[in-house]
Structure formats: structure tokens, C-alpha cells
Design an enzyme around this catalytic site. Structure first.
Site, PDB file in Angstrom:
ATOM      1  N   CYS A 108       0.820  -1.225   0.000  1.00 54.94           N
ATOM      2  CA  CYS A 108       0.000   0.000   0.000  1.00 54.94           C
ATOM      3  C   CYS A 108       0.852   1.272   0.000  1.00 54.94           C
ATOM      4  CB  CYS A 108      -0.956   0.008   1.181  1.00 54.94           C
ATOM      5  SG  CYS A 108      -2.082  -1.389   1.144  1.00 54.94           S
ATOM      6  N   HIS A 245      -3.270   7.334   2.490  1.00 51.24           N
ATOM      7  CA  HIS A 245      -3.731   6.017   2.054  1.00 51.24           C
ATOM      8  C   HIS A 245      -5.087   5.733   2.705  1.00 51.24           C
ATOM      9  CE1 HIS A 245      -4.083   1.889   1.167  1.00 51.24           C
ATOM     10  NE2 HIS A 245      -3.751   1.450   2.368  1.00 51.24           N
ATOM     11  N   ASN A 275     -10.198   0.162   0.027  1.00 46.57           N
ATOM     12  CA  ASN A 275      -8.737   0.274   0.068  1.00 46.57           C
ATOM     13  C   ASN A 275      -8.166  -0.227  -1.261  1.00 46.57           C
ATOM     14  OD1 ASN A 275      -6.010  -0.178   0.466  1.00 46.57           O
ATOM     15  ND2 ASN A 275      -6.245  -1.051   2.509  1.00 46.57           N
TER      16      ASN A 275
HETATM   17  N1  COA Z   1     -18.805  -8.916   8.549  1.00 45.16           N
HETATM   18  C1  COA Z   1     -19.290  -9.279   9.730  1.00 45.16           C
HETATM   19  N2  COA Z   1     -18.511  -9.706  10.736  1.00 45.16           N
HETATM   20  C2  COA Z   1     -17.190  -9.771  10.511  1.00 45.16           C
HETATM   21  C3  COA Z   1     -16.619  -9.411   9.273  1.00 45.16           C
HETATM   22  C4  COA Z   1     -17.481  -8.979   8.269  1.00 45.16           C
HETATM   23  N3  COA Z   1     -17.024  -8.609   7.060  1.00 45.16           N
HETATM   24  N4  COA Z   1     -15.293  -9.588   9.357  1.00 45.16           N
HETATM   25  C5  COA Z   1     -15.012 -10.045  10.582  1.00 45.16           C
HETATM   26  N5  COA Z   1     -16.157 -10.157  11.280  1.00 45.16           N
HETATM   27  C6  COA Z   1     -16.321 -10.598  12.657  1.00 45.16           C
HETATM   28  C7  COA Z   1     -15.182 -11.471  13.125  1.00 45.16           C
HETATM   29  O1  COA Z   1     -15.433 -12.826  12.795  1.00 45.16           O
HETATM   30  C8  COA Z   1     -15.176 -11.251  14.604  1.00 45.16           C
HETATM   31  O2  COA Z   1     -16.197 -12.008  15.163  1.00 45.16           O
HETATM   32  P1  COA Z   1     -16.041 -12.666  16.637  1.00 45.16           P
HETATM   33  O3  COA Z   1     -15.863 -11.513  17.570  1.00 45.16           O
HETATM   34  O4  COA Z   1     -17.307 -13.409  16.824  1.00 45.16           O
HETATM   35  O5  COA Z   1     -14.828 -13.541  16.552  1.00 45.16           O
HETATM   36  C9  COA Z   1     -15.600  -9.797  14.711  1.00 45.16           C
HETATM   37  O6  COA Z   1     -16.266  -9.463  13.494  1.00 45.16           O
HETATM   38  C10 COA Z   1     -14.417  -8.862  14.897  1.00 45.16           C
HETATM   39  O7  COA Z   1     -14.967  -7.607  15.054  1.00 45.16           O
HETATM   40  P2  COA Z   1     -14.167  -6.438  15.738  1.00 45.16           P
HETATM   41  O8  COA Z   1     -13.359  -6.930  16.901  1.00 45.16           O
HETATM   42  O9  COA Z   1     -15.109  -5.309  15.997  1.00 45.16           O
HETATM   43  O10 COA Z   1     -13.168  -6.059  14.571  1.00 45.16           O
HETATM   44  P3  COA Z   1     -12.245  -4.813  14.517  1.00 45.16           P
HETATM   45  O11 COA Z   1     -12.770  -3.673  15.319  1.00 45.16           O
HETATM   46  O12 COA Z   1     -10.836  -5.233  14.768  1.00 45.16           O
HETATM   47  O13 COA Z   1     -12.358  -4.405  12.999  1.00 45.16           O
HETATM   48  C11 COA Z   1     -11.115  -4.417  10.983  1.00 45.16           C
HETATM   49  C12 COA Z   1     -11.827  -5.259  12.034  1.00 45.16           C
HETATM   50  C13 COA Z   1     -10.469  -5.360   9.975  1.00 45.16           C
HETATM   51  C14 COA Z   1     -12.134  -3.543  10.273  1.00 45.16           C
HETATM   52  C15 COA Z   1     -10.038  -3.532  11.661  1.00 45.16           C
HETATM   53  O14 COA Z   1      -9.227  -4.303  12.500  1.00 45.16           O
HETATM   54  C16 COA Z   1      -9.187  -2.802  10.678  1.00 45.16           C
HETATM   55  O15 COA Z   1      -9.655  -2.021   9.891  1.00 45.16           O
HETATM   56  N6  COA Z   1      -7.853  -3.003  10.730  1.00 45.16           N
HETATM   57  C17 COA Z   1      -6.956  -2.411   9.794  1.00 45.16           C
HETATM   58  C18 COA Z   1      -6.973  -3.219   8.538  1.00 45.16           C
HETATM   59  C19 COA Z   1      -6.401  -2.478   7.369  1.00 45.16           C
HETATM   60  O16 COA Z   1      -6.654  -1.335   7.182  1.00 45.16           O
HETATM   61  N7  COA Z   1      -5.621  -3.200   6.592  1.00 45.16           N
HETATM   62  C20 COA Z   1      -5.020  -2.678   5.414  1.00 45.16           C
HETATM   63  C21 COA Z   1      -3.877  -1.804   5.766  1.00 45.16           C
HETATM   64  S1  COA Z   1      -3.087  -1.215   4.365  1.00 45.16           S
END
Ligand code: COA
Length: 318
Positions: A108, A245, A275
Site C-alpha cells: 500500500c 492512504h 482500500n
Molecule cells: N462482517 C461481519 N462480521 C465480521 C466481518 C465482516 N465482514 N469480518 C469479521 N467479522 C467478525 C469477526 O469474525 C469477529 O467475530 P467474533 O468476535 O465473533 O470472533 C468480529 O467481526 C471482529 O470484530 P471487531 O473486533 O469489531 O473487529 P475490529 O474492530 O478489529 O475491525 C477491521 C476489524 C479489519 C475492520 C479492523 O481491525 C481494521 O480495519 N484493521 C486495519 C486493517 C487495514 O486497514 N488493513 C489494510 C492496511 S493497508
């Protein structure tokens, strides 16, 4: 001597996939995706090739810069999802016969790293007319059975033509990488067909520890921006626009809060594009350029971060 962006362009695939569309093919919801990321829809390449999207973006950038493809000395393409593994596809699409062309893999941060490489070539005097591209068709590297990653990404390409200039252009840059932590956002290579290799791994897709990547981003990006701004002899208050980004709206809001700069100075296209990895900064830059949000003399920060781990920030006078 500075490196000035003289033209920008962008291209997105035709097919728009909304969160509601995804909720019909996997266990997810508009509410989950939107509330955690700020993403409402994304463009996914169905018929388009990356070289085709990049060529479209490049043609717009060349037109604004008033340069013909034949006059390009160099083409640097930041991408991890080229149509073919080997380089120079965009050169062929553009017919830029004179240019030296190669791809840069910095995930990225790909556009930032390509831009900073172009800056080094220009300041060394080796080349004058450089096309810098960032683009991805990441949808083909996604595991569409993994709802925690595939909903986050979109496809597209952006381009910028850079040239030497005495007064305007890049004032300072910062870049970094940390391979030791690279496992938090990863993607395996091709399956090895070598008959002498017995432990060949299966086809591999992007995997991610979302929370670890989130923490890395909110700590590293404000630090990199602050350092780049200080190196330019400025303060964050002097910066008119922060083109970051587009990974997650909560990451951008956190950067804005940590820098104590209003979100009004952080344009976004995350809601419509998701993204786009190496494509996100140049696509957004082209959007703000075409909307007339950039005035000559404005001070702009460009910043990217992502897998590797990698990060980069540049400060420029528009
Ligand atoms: N829809 C519904 N539920 C989902 C899901 C989706 N698309 N993806 C994951 N879940 C579930 C998981 O299974 C998990 O369930 P569980 O608690 O029963 O195990 C739960 O949602 C996790 O939720 P939460 O803890 O609120 O997730 P989060 O706040 O960490 O958010 C991201 C997840 C990925 C959105 C967040 O961590 C993020 O944006 N991180 C940065 C990622 C990024 O930008 N990467 C690229 C960088 S260049």
C-alpha cells in the site's frame, strides 16, 4: 531542484459492488463494514486489466502535463497485483518506447515509494520526465471466503507525471519498512512447480491480523508525517491537505486527532473505493486535483502505509 507533479489521472473499474451486494454472498452486513471501516462500496475489476486501467490513468496525467508518452524517460509502477509477474506492461500499452520501466512492490506504500524513487532520479539529473503509477486489482489476491479481508479492498489505478522544477514540488520525504513485523499482513507467492521441490505450498491469498495492522498504522503514520513536515521546515498547521492512504476511516480520524488537525483537511474516497492499496493515494490525489481543491503553492502531505510493513510520507508545494 525539486520534483513537481505536473499532471494526475485515475481510472476505476466499471463494476460497483455495494456492501449490500456482499451481504448477499457472504455473512456480513452494510452496518458491520460501514461502522468499522467507513466503506460503503468499491469498484471491482471484472473485465478490466491493471495495465488497461493504469494506461487510462496515465493518459490523463500525460495530457495535463502536456507530455507525449514517447517523451517519457521512465515509468515506475507501484503494484503487487500486476496482470503478469514480469514488468513493462504499461510501457507497452502506452507505446513509451524510450522509457525505462519497472515495477515497485511496497504494497500500500507503492505509490509513495515509486514517487520517492522518481524524486531521487530527478534530483540526480538522470531523468526528467517520469510517469509514476500506483494501481491494483487486489480482488484477485483476496480469499473471498474470508469476510474479514475481502470486504476491505477495491480495484483501481492512479498516475502522476513528475518533472524537475526550481520552485514547486517535493520538499521532503520519509520512508520506512519493518520486515520483522510483516507477518501481520501477508500474501504467499505462486505455487512452486519445480519438480525438485517436494513441499510446494498451496495457492495463497492475502491474510491479515486487522487489529495489529490498525495499531501499526495509527502509531506510525502520524510519526512519519510529523518527521516529513519537520524536515521540510514546516509545521502541520502549514499543511493545506493531507492525502492519506485510504485503508479505514477510523485510522484517518485517529491520525487527524493525533496531529491535532481538523478532518476537513483530510479528503477521503474510502466510502466509494475501499482500500485500493498502491492505487489509493494517486486516485484520491487525482480526485482532489480535478475538483479544484489544490491551488498553486498549497502545501500537501502524501502518506502511505501497509504490508511489508512499509510506510512513506512526502511533503510538497503544489
Ligand atoms: N462482517 C461481519 N462480521 C465480521 C466481518 C465482516 N465482514 N469480518 C469479521 N467479522 C467478525 C469477526 O469474525 C469477529 O467475530 P467474533 O468476535 O465473533 O470472533 C468480529 O467481526 C471482529 O470484530 P471487531 O473486533 O469489531 O473487529 P475490529 O474492530 O478489529 O475491525 C477491521 C476489524 C479489519 C475492520 C479492523 O481491525 C481494521 O480495519 N484493521 C486495519 C486493517 C487495514 O486497514 N488493513 C489494510 C492496511 S493497508
Amino acid at each position: 531542484m525539486k520534483t513537481r507533479i505536473c499532471g494526475t489521472g485515475s481510472a476505476l473499474p466499471k463494476r460497483v459492488v455495494k456492501n449490500e451486494d456482499l451481504s448477499k454472498i457472504m455473512d456480513t452486513s452494510d452496518e458491520w463494514i460501514r461502522s468499522r471501516t467507513g466503506i460503503a462500496s468499491r469498484h471491482l475489476a471484472v473485465e478490466e486489466t491493471l495495465a488497461g486501467l493504469a494506461a487510462k490513468a496515465a493518459a490523463q496525467a500525460l495530457e495535463e502535463a502536456e507530455i507525449a508518452a514517447e517523451d517519457l524517460d521512465m515509468i515506475l509502477a507501484g503494484t503487487i497485483s500486476a496482470d503478469r509477474l514480469l514488468p513493462c506492461e504499461l510501457q507497452r500499452e502506452l507505446g513509451a518506447a524510450k522509457a525505462v520501466a519497472f515495477d515497485i512492490n511496497a504494497a500500500c506504500s507503492g505509490f509513495l515509494f515509486a514517487l520517492q524513487t522518481a524524486d531521487a532520479y530527478i534530483r540526480s539529473g538522470q531523468y526528467r520526465n517520469i510517469l509514476v503509477v500506483g494501481g491494483e486489482i487486489l480482488s484477485k489476491l483476496m480469499d473471498w471466503n474470508d469476510r474479514s479481508t475481502c470486504v476491505l479492498f477495491g480495484d483501481g489505478a492512479g498516475a502522476a507525471v513528475v518533472r524537475p522544477d526550481e520552485a514547486y514540488g517535493i520538499l521532503s520525504s520519509v520512508q520506512g519498512s519493518d520486515g520483522a513485523r510483516g507477518g501481520v499482513l501477508s500474501c504467499g507467492g505462486r505455487r512452486n512447480n519445480n519438480p525438485y521441490v517436494t513441499n510446494s505450498t498451496a495457492l495463497s491469498f492475502v491474510t491479515m491480523d486487522g487489529q495489529a495492522v490498525y495499531k501499526f498504522a495509527v502509531r506510525t503514520v502520524p510519526k512519519a508525517i510529523t518527521e516529513a513536515v519537520e524536515r521540510a521546515g514546516l509545521t502541520v498547521e502549514d499543511i493545506d491537505l493531507f492525502v492519506l492512504h485510504q485503508a479505514n476511516i477510523r485510522i484517518i480520524e485517529s491520525v487527524s486527532k493525533r496531529l491535532r488537525v481538523s478532518m476537513e483537511r483530510f479528503p477521503t474516497n474510502l466510502s466509494e473505493c475501499g482500500n485500493i492499496s498502491a492505487g489509493s493515494v494517486p486516485v484520491l490525489l487525482d480526485d482532489v486535483n480535478r475538483r479544484g481543491l489544490l491551488n498553486k503553492g498549497d502545501k500537501v502531505v502524501l502518506a502511505g502505509f501497509g504490508a511489508g510493513l512499509t510506510w512513506g510520507a512526502s511533503v510538497l508545494i503544489w
